[in-house]
Design an enzyme around this catalytic site. Sequence first.
Site, short mmCIF file in Angstrom:
data_model
loop_
_atom_site.label_atom_id
_atom_site.label_comp_id
_atom_site.label_asym_id
_atom_site.label_seq_id
_atom_site.Cartn_x
_atom_site.Cartn_y
_atom_site.Cartn_z
N HIS A 6 12.80 -14.85 -3.55
CA HIS A 6 13.95 -13.80 -3.07
C HIS A 6 14.60 -13.09 -3.88
O HIS A 6 15.55 -13.86 -4.79
CB HIS A 6 14.73 -14.38 -1.88
N GLU A 34 10.03 -11.04 -3.23
CA GLU A 34 10.62 -9.79 -2.41
C GLU A 34 11.59 -9.09 -3.46
O GLU A 34 12.13 -9.87 -4.21
CB GLU A 34 11.34 -10.82 -1.48
N ASP A 36 14.50 -5.32 -3.27
CA ASP A 36 14.92 -4.23 -2.40
C ASP A 36 14.96 -3.00 -3.19
O ASP A 36 15.15 -2.90 -4.13
CB ASP A 36 16.38 -4.62 -2.19
N HIS A 49 19.96 -4.54 -4.56
CA HIS A 49 19.80 -5.02 -3.06
C HIS A 49 21.04 -4.11 -2.17
O HIS A 49 20.81 -3.45 -1.11
CB HIS A 49 20.23 -6.41 -2.96
N GLU A 118 11.07 -4.41 0.24
CA GLU A 118 12.01 -4.26 1.53
C GLU A 118 12.67 -2.79 1.21
O GLU A 118 13.41 -2.51 0.27
CB GLU A 118 13.22 -5.36 1.60
O1 G3P Z 1 13.76 -9.60 3.30
C1 G3P Z 1 14.39 -10.90 3.70
C2 G3P Z 1 16.00 -10.70 3.15
O2 G3P Z 1 15.85 -10.27 1.98
C3 G3P Z 1 16.89 -9.77 3.99
O3 G3P Z 1 17.85 -9.80 3.66
O4 G3P Z 1 20.01 -9.08 2.56
O5 G3P Z 1 18.74 -10.56 1.46
O6 G3P Z 1 18.20 -8.14 1.75
P1 G3P Z 1 18.57 -9.31 2.26
CA CA Z 2 15.82 -8.07 0.90
#
Ligand code: G3P
Ligand code: CA
Length: 257
Positions: A6, A34, A36, A49, A118
């Site tokens: 993450h 993952e 952003d 993020h 994301e």
């Molecule tokens: O994609 C899962 C998670 O990353 C969503 O929440 O705030 O960590 O981007 P956040």
């Molecule tokens: Ca995320």
Amino acid sequence: MKIWAHRGCSQIYPENTLTSFEKAMNIPGLAGIELDIQLTKDGELVVIHDERVNRTTEGYGFVKDYSLNELRKLHIFTGIGQESEKIPTMREVMDLLLPKLKSYDGGEDSEGIRLNIELKTSSIRYPGIEEKICELVKEMGVEHAIVYSSFLIESLVKIHDICPTAELGVLDDALSNCLYKTILLEQMWNMQPGTIALHPGGGKIDFPKEFFAGRTVRAWFGGHLYPEAPTNVKMDLERFELAGVTDVFLNEPEKYL
Ligand code: G3P
Ligand code: CA
């Protein structure tokens, strides 16, 4: 249970940086990474993020109000003894991960990894972000390895319009909300069940697993469970598996593999 990194290996290294991704891509058995994405003032895809730069750099204000050049002058806060880092562009990250994404063959024991992108479009809409990311992914020739996720259903529909075979990840806090959005996508936009995964907050698996049998459920540990600090304390993932979770996003994936 499949393990995803993450924001990269973001417990020990600064989140969403080339270092956090490089550490993650070399973990044997990792399912994927993952990250952003947001857009700069001049329309460049960058990996960060928050909508603002305040938390992770010495800067102040919104990503959308910085040109890429201005953004690149900022320094990401790093730990003691760690090299200074810049906010990476999506292209830089793709270049780094390319060999691993190219070698993803869909198999359980694949040498390669996947990438969950994301789209952070819920607070700021970022017109054109879907076209830009799909174009970059296509240019790199790694469509098969990508999962696009968003909390915003409109972004997922747009990705589907541009690339109907793309796998989508429906984000929401609770599993019931993910399922509601997913069924809407399947029925209104005629999307195939196999191309949509549920991405709920891990603390809110609020339906019995019979309700979502056969679906991919990738949980992230929002709210009280996440990040899984302190480091070196392992969470018990079995109860999530029993609840029907197939994959988890973890800040410290290296601890579980
Ligand atoms: O994609 C899962 C998670 O990353 C969503 O929440 O705030 O960590 O981007 P956040
Ligand atoms: Ca995320």
